[in-house]
Design an enzyme around this catalytic site. Structure first.
Site, PDB file in Angstrom:
ATOM      1  N   ASP A   1     -21.599   2.277  72.772  1.00  0.00           N
ATOM      2  CA  ASP A   1     -22.304   2.056  74.039  1.00  0.00           C
ATOM      3  C   ASP A   1     -21.566   2.666  75.230  1.00  0.00           C
ATOM      4  OD1 ASP A   1     -24.007   0.598  72.513  1.00  0.00           O
ATOM      5  OD2 ASP A   1     -23.114  -1.339  73.040  1.00  0.00           O
TER       6      ASP A   1
HETATM    7  N1  LIG Z   1     -14.912  -5.534  76.370  1.00  0.00           N
HETATM    8  C1  LIG Z   1     -15.584  -6.543  76.888  1.00  0.00           C
HETATM    9  O1  LIG Z   1     -15.028  -7.305  77.680  1.00  0.00           O
HETATM   10  C2  LIG Z   1     -16.999  -6.781  76.522  1.00  0.00           C
HETATM   11  C3  LIG Z   1     -17.562  -8.009  76.846  1.00  0.00           C
HETATM   12  C4  LIG Z   1     -18.893  -8.227  76.537  1.00  0.00           C
HETATM   13  C5  LIG Z   1     -19.641  -7.235  75.917  1.00  0.00           C
HETATM   14  N2  LIG Z   1     -19.086  -6.041  75.620  1.00  0.00           N
HETATM   15  C6  LIG Z   1     -19.914  -4.977  75.050  1.00  0.00           C
HETATM   16  O2  LIG Z   1     -19.319  -4.437  73.917  1.00  0.00           O
HETATM   17  C7  LIG Z   1     -19.680  -3.054  73.849  1.00  0.00           C
HETATM   18  C8  LIG Z   1     -18.409  -2.272  73.705  1.00  0.00           C
HETATM   19  O3  LIG Z   1     -18.716  -0.919  73.495  1.00  0.00           O
HETATM   20  P1  LIG Z   1     -17.956  -0.079  72.420  1.00  0.00           P
HETATM   21  O4  LIG Z   1     -18.408   1.312  72.593  1.00  0.00           O
HETATM   22  O5  LIG Z   1     -16.507  -0.356  72.482  1.00  0.00           O
HETATM   23  O6  LIG Z   1     -18.401  -0.686  71.031  1.00  0.00           O
HETATM   24  P2  LIG Z   1     -19.890  -0.743  70.407  1.00  0.00           P
HETATM   25  O7  LIG Z   1     -20.877  -0.146  71.294  1.00  0.00           O
HETATM   26  O8  LIG Z   1     -20.062  -2.138  69.948  1.00  0.00           O
HETATM   27  O9  LIG Z   1     -19.754   0.206  69.201  1.00  0.00           O
HETATM   28  C9  LIG Z   1     -18.789   0.031  68.216  1.00  0.00           C
HETATM   29  C10 LIG Z   1     -18.932   1.169  67.243  1.00  0.00           C
HETATM   30  O10 LIG Z   1     -17.837   1.134  66.359  1.00  0.00           O
HETATM   31  C11 LIG Z   1     -18.305   1.459  65.047  1.00  0.00           C
HETATM   32  N3  LIG Z   1     -17.437   0.779  64.088  1.00  0.00           N
HETATM   33  C12 LIG Z   1     -17.406  -0.520  63.781  1.00  0.00           C
HETATM   34  N4  LIG Z   1     -16.470  -0.771  62.859  1.00  0.00           N
HETATM   35  C13 LIG Z   1     -15.905   0.422  62.559  1.00  0.00           C
HETATM   36  C14 LIG Z   1     -14.872   0.824  61.653  1.00  0.00           C
HETATM   37  N5  LIG Z   1     -14.211  -0.063  60.905  1.00  0.00           N
HETATM   38  N6  LIG Z   1     -14.533   2.128  61.629  1.00  0.00           N
HETATM   39  C15 LIG Z   1     -15.172   3.015  62.425  1.00  0.00           C
HETATM   40  N7  LIG Z   1     -16.165   2.685  63.254  1.00  0.00           N
HETATM   41  C16 LIG Z   1     -16.521   1.399  63.330  1.00  0.00           C
HETATM   42  C17 LIG Z   1     -19.731   0.961  65.000  1.00  0.00           C
HETATM   43  O11 LIG Z   1     -20.529   1.846  64.237  1.00  0.00           O
HETATM   44  P3  LIG Z   1     -20.648   1.671  62.645  1.00  0.00           P
HETATM   45  O12 LIG Z   1     -21.099   0.270  62.442  1.00  0.00           O
HETATM   46  O13 LIG Z   1     -21.585   2.729  62.259  1.00  0.00           O
HETATM   47  O14 LIG Z   1     -19.269   1.903  62.112  1.00  0.00           O
HETATM   48  C18 LIG Z   1     -20.194   1.038  66.427  1.00  0.00           C
HETATM   49  O15 LIG Z   1     -20.953   2.169  66.702  1.00  0.00           O
HETATM   50  C19 LIG Z   1     -20.417  -2.673  75.105  1.00  0.00           C
HETATM   51  O16 LIG Z   1     -21.787  -2.666  74.897  1.00  0.00           O
HETATM   52  C20 LIG Z   1     -20.064  -3.823  75.999  1.00  0.00           C
HETATM   53  O17 LIG Z   1     -21.050  -4.084  76.960  1.00  0.00           O
HETATM   54  C21 LIG Z   1     -17.768  -5.804  75.899  1.00  0.00           C
END
Ligand SMILES: NC(=O)c1ccc[n+]([C@@H]2O[C@H](COP(=O)([O-])OP(=O)(O)OC[C@H]3O[C@@H](n4cnc5c(N)ncnc54)[C@H](OP(=O)(O)O)[C@@H]3O)[C@@H](O)[C@H]2O)c1
Ligand SMILES: NC(=O)c1ccc[n+]([C@@H]2O[C@H](COP(=O)([O-])OP(=O)(O)OC[C@H]3O[C@@H](n4cnc5c(N)ncnc54)[C@H](OP(=O)(O)O)[C@@H]3O)[C@@H](O)[C@H]2O)c1
Lengths: 464, 143, 143, 464
Positions: free
Chosen positions: D391
Site C-alpha cells: 500500500d
Molecule cells: N504502520 C502503522 O502504524 C500502521 C497502522 C495501521 C495500519 N497500517 C497499514 O498497514 C499498511 C502498511 O503498508 P505496507 O506496504 O507496509 O504493507 P501491506 O500493504 O500490508 O503489504 C504487505 C505486503 O507484504 C507482502 N508479504 C507478506 N509477507 C511476506 C513475506 N513473508 N515475504 C515477502 N512478502 C510478504 C504481502 O504480499 P504477499 O502476501 O503476496 O506476500 C503484501 O503485499 C498500510 O496500508 C497502512 O495503512 C499501518
C-alpha cells in the site's frame, strides 16, 4: 463566580501559550498578537467583574490614563524600541512592587492572620524583583537613550561587586527574617528597608555595565519582571499570574542566553565584567593601511557580480539606511544579481534588530539568511557588502585567541571574493577592537555615512 | 532543556537552585497557624507545580520562535508580563481596601495598562512590516 | 497546537469539549458541603490547570520526537502511564483500609509494576539497537 | 513529610518531561529511559515512605510479582511488540479502574462526607476509561496475536454504532447522576452498572475493527489509559498522576493522528468504518499480467546501479528478513552503490516499525530516510527495491480518486528507473486493493518469501 473566573484564567493561559507559539513563523505571528490581546481582555474582564471589586470609576480612570500613555509610547521610532522596552519593564516592576506593598500593608494592619509565612515569602520576592526591575530598567533606558546625567561608560569602583552582592544578601536576609515571623515587631521597618535596598540595588547593578551591553541586561530584567509577576501570583493565589509570568520569565532567560552565546560571553561577564571600559585603549586602527574604492568602481563591481551578500550591522540602524538598501536590492535583483542578506544574531543592538529594520523597508524575509546557513555559501559569493557591521564580521573571533571576541561565531565575510565595507571612520565597533577584515587584500573601504553611500551606489547603478 | 543545561551552565542553574531552595524553605517551615487561613500546603504546592509546568512550556515555545521575530517577541512578552494588571485591579477596586492602599493599586493599574496597550500595539506594528516572500506588496515594489 | 487544530479537526475538538464541559459541570455544581471536606474549589481548579499545562507540554514534546523512535516511544509512554502505581500503593498499603479494599490495590499494584518493568526494559532494548551512523559497532560490521 | 513528597513528585514530573524530550534524537534517547526510570523510582519511594502507608509485606510481594511478570513480557520478539503494548494498556486500565473502585467503596461505606461531587465525577471518569481500556486492549491484543476465538475480520451487525454509543451514553448518564448526588440511595448499584457498561463497551468497540487497524486503536487506548491516570490524580488530589497521565494522553493522541494522517483516514473511519471488511472483494490482481525477473538478473542490475533505494514494508517484518537485508546493504555499499532506505510513516503495522526492525540489524539510522525527503530524489534513483511493501508504494493513492487509499501520501517507487518488488503471491496488501506499480513496464517481480529472496540476492552478489 469562582468557576467562571477560574475558567477565564485557564482560557487566557492557553491563549498566551498559543500567542507565543504563533511567533514561530512570521505568517502566523499576527494571530499571536490577536490571541494575546484576547487573553488579556478576558483576564481583565474576569477580574473586574468579580463581586469583590467596586470603585469602578477609579479603575476606568486608570485604564483611560494607561491607554493615553500607552498609545504614544507605541509610536516611538524603531531605533528607540530598546529604550521603550526598558521603560515598560520599569512600569511592570513598579506595578508588581506596588501591589506587593499594598497587600503587605493590608494584611499587616487589617488581617494579620492572613499573612502566612508562605505569603510573606512570596511578597518579599515580588517586592524585591519588582523594585529592582523598576530602577534597573530606568537606568538601562537612560543609558540607551544616552540621557546626559547617566554615564554611558561603565562606572567602576573598588569592592563594587562585593558591596553590590552584600546589599542583595542583606535584602534577602531581611526577607528571610520577615518570612519566618511575618507579624514580628518592626515588620514594616524591615519591609521598607527591603524596598529601599531593592531600589538601590537596581541602580547599582546597572552602573558598571556599558551602554552597549544594555540589550542583554534588558532581557535579564525582562525575566525578573516575569518572576515578580509569578511571585504576585503566589501572593494572590492566582494561577494566571503564575503562568503568564513564567512564560515571560523563560522568554527573557532564553533571549539573554542567545545573546550571550552569540557574543561568546557569560552572564557573569555581562553583569560584572564592566565590558567596554577598555574600549578606546585597544583600538589602534589608525596606524594601519586601508584600501579605498570609489562609488563608481564599487557600483560597477556590484553590477557585474552574480551573487552579492549584504551584511548589515549597527551602522545601518544608526544611519537609518534601510530604505536606500532596499533600492539597491531592487536594482541589483532587476539586473539579475542574486542578493541575500546575512543576518548575525547580535548584529545591531537588540536580538532580531536587523530583521525588523529590513522588514520595515519591505525586503522579503525569505532573503534574510541566518549566519549558520549563509556561511557555507560565502566562498562562492562574488561580493560581500558590509554595511555598518564590524564585530560580527571580525575574523579575529575565529583566529586570534587573545581577542576579547575570540570564539564568538561570525559571518565569514572574509571568504568572499571581494569585500566592500561601508563605515564612517577608522573607529572600531562595539567591542572596541581592530578588524583584520578591513586590511585584507580583497577588501575595499567605502568611507561615509551608510545612508549616503548606499544611496549613491544605487544612483550609480540606476544610471549605469 | 538541553539548551539550558549546556549554555547557562553553572550560573543560572545555581541561582535557580538558590531561589528554589529559598522558596522551598519558606514553604516548608512549620505553619504557625491552621490550614484554613491563607494558602494551604497542598494548594501552595499546586501553585509551584503550575509555575514549573508553565516554565517548561515557556522554554519549549520560546526556543522555537523564529529568529526573524526576536525583536517583536521582546515587546510581546513585555505586554504579556503586564498581566500584573490582574493584581492591580484587585487592589485598586477591592471594596474592603482603604484609600491609601487603593492609590497604590491605581498607580499599578496605570502602569500595567500602559504596558499592555503599548506592548501589543508596537508588536503588531513591527509584525505588519514582515512581508512574505513574493507577497503582493513586495511584487508591486519590485515591479 | 496548529498541528492539532488542522488534523484532528472537529472530532477530537468536539470530544475534548464534551469531556471538558462534563468536567466543568461536575466541578461547578454547587458544593453540598463546606470547603474543608475533600478538594476545595480553588484547589480543584489548580488540578485542572496542572492538567491543561501538562497536556500542552505533552503535545509540544511528543510532536518533536524523532520519527525513528515512534515504536520505542509507544512503550516508553506505556511505562510512564504506569504511574498509576502511586495510587495502587496508597490503596494497597493504606493502614486504614480493610482487607477487601487492599486486595484491589494489590492487584492494581501488580499490574502497574508489570507495566513499569516491562515498559522500560523493552524500550531500552529497542533503543540499544539504534546505532549511530559510523559508530564503532557499525564500522566493525562493515569491515 | 507533605513537602518532601510534593517535592519528589515535582522532580518526577520534570524528569518525565525530560524523558520524553530526550526521545527527539536517538543519541539522547537512552538517557530518556534512564530519566524515566529515575522518576518512577522517586515516585514509588516517595509514596511508599509516607506515614499513612503500612502493610509493607503486601507491597513488597506485589512488586516482586510485578517484576516477575514484567521481565519475561519485555523479552517478547519484536514482532509481538504491538500485542505486548496492548496487554500493557489492559493492565494500566485495570489498575486505574481498581483503584477508583477501591476509593469509591471506602468513601461510600466509611467516609461518605469525603465523597464530594468533584471526587465522584473524577472517579466515574477513572473507572469508565480504566475498564473500557482494560477489555478494549485485551480484545485488541487478541486480534493482533490472532487468537483463535477472537474474529480477525471486522464483525458488524445492524444498529451496531447506534447501540454502542447508546451504551456509552447510558454509562455517562449514570455517572452524571452519581456525581450530582454521590451518596444517593443505590449508589453502589449505579457504580456497578457503570463498571459493567465500561467493560462491555470496551469489547463492543473493538469487535467491528479489523485486525490491521489495531495499531491506531492501540494508540487511542493509550490516550485513554493516560486519561484514566489523570482522573485518578483528580480523585487522589495527586498532581504527579495528572502530569504523567497527561503526557501519556498526548502521546497517544499524537501518534494516532500521525497514523490517521499517513493513511488519509479519520478517527471516525478507523473506529466505526469497519475497514478491511471488503478486502477480498476488491482485489482482482490474478487477471493481470506481471513481469518476473530471475535472482541472477536482479542481482546484476543491482550491482551495476549507482543508487539503490530499498522500500521495506510489512512483508519484511513478517519474513524477519532484516538481517539478510543488512547483508545485501553491506555488499552493495562495498561495491560502491549508494543505498538508502525509504521509510513510510505507516509501513508495517505500528508507527516506526521499519526503523526498529532495521536498527535491529544494525543498519545505521542515518541511511533511513523519511518519505518526504526521499521522494524528490526518486526520479534519479536507478533501482527501487520494494521488499514486502504494498500500500505504501501504491500510485493509486496519487492518481485514482475512487481508490480507498486515495490521498494517502506514498513513496514514489514508480518514478525510479527500475523497480524490483519482492512478495510471495499476487495477493493484495492491508488495504486489499491492486497495485498499479506491479504492472508498469519498469517493474519486475521477484516472487518468494522476503527472507529467502533477499538472501539469494546477497549470495549472488557475494559470488559475482
Ligand atoms: N504502520 C502503522 O502504524 C500502521 C497502522 C495501521 C495500519 N497500517 C497499514 O498497514 C499498511 C502498511 O503498508 P505496507 O506496504 O507496509 O504493507 P501491506 O500493504 O500490508 O503489504 C504487505 C505486503 O507484504 C507482502 N508479504 C507478506 N509477507 C511476506 C513475506 N513473508 N515475504 C515477502 N512478502 C510478504 C504481502 O504480499 P504477499 O502476501 O503476496 O506476500 C503484501 O503485499 C498500510 O496500508 C497502512 O495503512 C499501518
Ligand atoms: N544585537 C544584540 O542583541 C546585541 C546585544 C548586545 C551587544 N551586541 C553587540 O553589538 C555588536 C554588534 O555588531 P555590529 O557588527 O552590528 O556593530 P558594531 O560592531 O558595533 O559596529 C558598528 C559599525 O557601524 C559603523 N557605523 C556606525 N554608524 C554608522 C553610520 N551612520 N554609517 C555607516 N557606518 C556606521 C561603525 O563604524 P564608524 O563609527 O567608523 O562608522 C561600526 O564599525 C556586537 O559586538 C554585539 O556583541 C549586540
Amino acid at each position: 463566580m469562582t468557576h467562571v473566573v477560574q475558567l477565564a484564567y485557564l482560557v487566557a493561559t492557553v491563549l498566551f501559550v498559543f500567542s507565543l507559539h504563533a511567533m514561530n513563523d512570521p505568517k502566523s505571528a499576527r494571530n499571536g498578537v490577536r490571541a494575546g490581546v484576547l487573553a488579556m481582555a478576558i483576564a481583565i474582564l474576569a477580574t473586574w467583574l468579580q463581586p469583590g471589586i467596586e470603585h469602578h470609576f477609579w479603575i476606568l480612570v486608570a485604564i483611560v490614563l494607561g491607554v493615553a500613555i500607552g498609545v504614544p509610547l507605541s509610536r516611538v521610532p524603531l531605533t528607540a524600541v530598546p529604550q521603550r522596552t526598558a521603560v515598560s519593564h520599569a512600569f511592570g516592576g513598579l506595578a508588581a512592587g506596588l501591589v506587593g506593598t499594598a497587600k503587605f500593608i493590608w494584611w499587616t494592619y487589617h488581617e494579620p492572620s492572613q499573612l502566612t509565612q508562605f505569603r510573606m515569602g512570596a511578597i518579599v520576592f515580588e517586592v524585591l524583583f519588582g523594585f529592582l526591575t523598576f530602577t534597573g530598567s530606568l537606568m538601562a533606558a537612560g543609558k540607551l537613550q544616552e540621557v546626559k546625567w547617566i554615564p554611558q561608560r561603565p562606572v567602576t569602583y573598588r569592592f563594587q561587586n562585593v558591596s553590590n552582592i552584600g546589599l542583595l544578601g542583606l535584602a534577602f536576609l531581611l526577607g528571610l527574617l520577615l518570612a519566618i515571623d511575618p507579624t514580628r515587631a518592626g515588620a514594616t521597618i524591615f519591609f521598607a528597608a527591603i524596598i529601599m535596598l531593592a531600589l538601590a540595588f537596581g541602580v547599582l547593578l546597572i552602573i558598571p555595565i556599558g551602554g552597549a551591553d544594555m540589550p542583554t541586561v534588558i532581557s535579564i530584567l525582562n525575566a525578573y519582571a516575569g518572576l515578580s509577576a509569578v511571585a504576585m501570583g503566589f501572593v494572590l493565589d492566582n494561577k494566571l499570574l503564575i503562568t503568564a509570568g513564567a512564560l515571560d520569565g523563560s522568554s527573557g532567560l532564553i533571549l539573554s542566553i542567545i545573546m550571550c552565546r552569540a557574543m561568546n560571553r557569560s552572564f557573569t561577564n555581562v553583569l560584572f565584567g564592566a565590558f567596554g571600559q577598555v574600549q578606546a585603549a585597544q583600538a589602534n586602527g589608525d596606524q594601519r593601511h586601508y584600501k579605498s574604492e570609489t562609488i563608481e568602481g564599487a557600483a560597477q563591481v556590484l553590477g557585474q557580480a552574480s551573487s552579492v551578500v549584504i551584511i548589515p550591522g549597527y551602522g545601518l540602524a544608526v544611519a537609518q539606511a534601510q530604505h536606500r538598501v532596499r533600492e539597491l536590492y531592487d536594482l541589483l535583483t532587476k539586473a539579475g544579481v542574486t542578493v541575500k542578506f546575512a543576518i548575525h544574531p547580535v548584529a545591531g543592538r537588540m536580538p532580531g534588530h536587523m530583521n525588523v529594520l529590513l522588514a520595515e523597508a519591505e525586503i522579503p524575509y525569505g532573503d534574510l539568511v541566518e549566519m549558520d546557513e549563509i556561511n557555507s555559501d560565502m566562498p562562492q559569493c562574488d561580493v560581500a557588502l558590509v554595511i555598518g557591521a564590524n564585530d560580527v564580521v571580525n575574523p579575529a573571533a575565529r583566529t586570534d585567541k587573545s581577542s576579547p571576541i575570540f570564539g564568538m561565531p561570525i559571518i565569514d565575510a572574509d571568504k568572499a571574493k571581494t569585500v566592500f565595507a561601508i563605515k564612517r571612520s577608522k573607529n572600531p565597533g562595539f567591542a572596541g577592537i581592530d578588524n583584520e577584515l578591513y586590511f585584507q587584500d580583497r577588501t575595499f573601504m567605502l568611507f561615509g555615512d551608510a545612508k549616503a553611500v548606499v544611496g549613491e551606489l544605487a544612483k550609480q547603478l540606476g544610471n549605469g | 532543556m538541553r539548551f539550558i543545561l549546556q549554555d547557562v551552565g553553572s550560573k543560572w542553574l545555581f541561582s535557580g537552585i538558590v531561589v528554589g531552595l529559598m522558596f522551598f524553605g519558606t514553604v516548608s517551615l512549620p505553619a504557625s497557624e491552621g490550614a484554613q487561613a491563607g494558602t494551604s500546603d497542598v494548594e501552595a504546592w499546586s501553585l509551584v507545580f503550575v509555575f514549573a509546568l508553565a516554565t517548561l512550556i515557556g522554554l519549549g515555545v520560546i526556543e522555537r520562535v523564529s529568529r526573524l521575530l526576536h525583536t517583536p517577541l521582546m515587546s510581546l512578552t513585555n505586554a504579556i508580563s503586564a498581566i500584573a494588571v490582574v493584581g492591580a485591579i484587585i487592589v485598586a477596586g477591592g471594596k474592603e481596601y482603604p484609600t491609601e492602599i487603593r492609590v497604590l493599586g491605581f498607580i499599578a493599574l496605570v502602569a500595567s495598562m500602559t504596558n499592555i496597550v503599548s506592548g501589543f500595539l508596537i508588536t503588531d506594528r513591527m509584525l505588519k512590516m514582515f512581508k512574505q516572500p513574493g507577497s503582493s506588496a513586495n511584487k508591486e515594489a519590485k515591479r
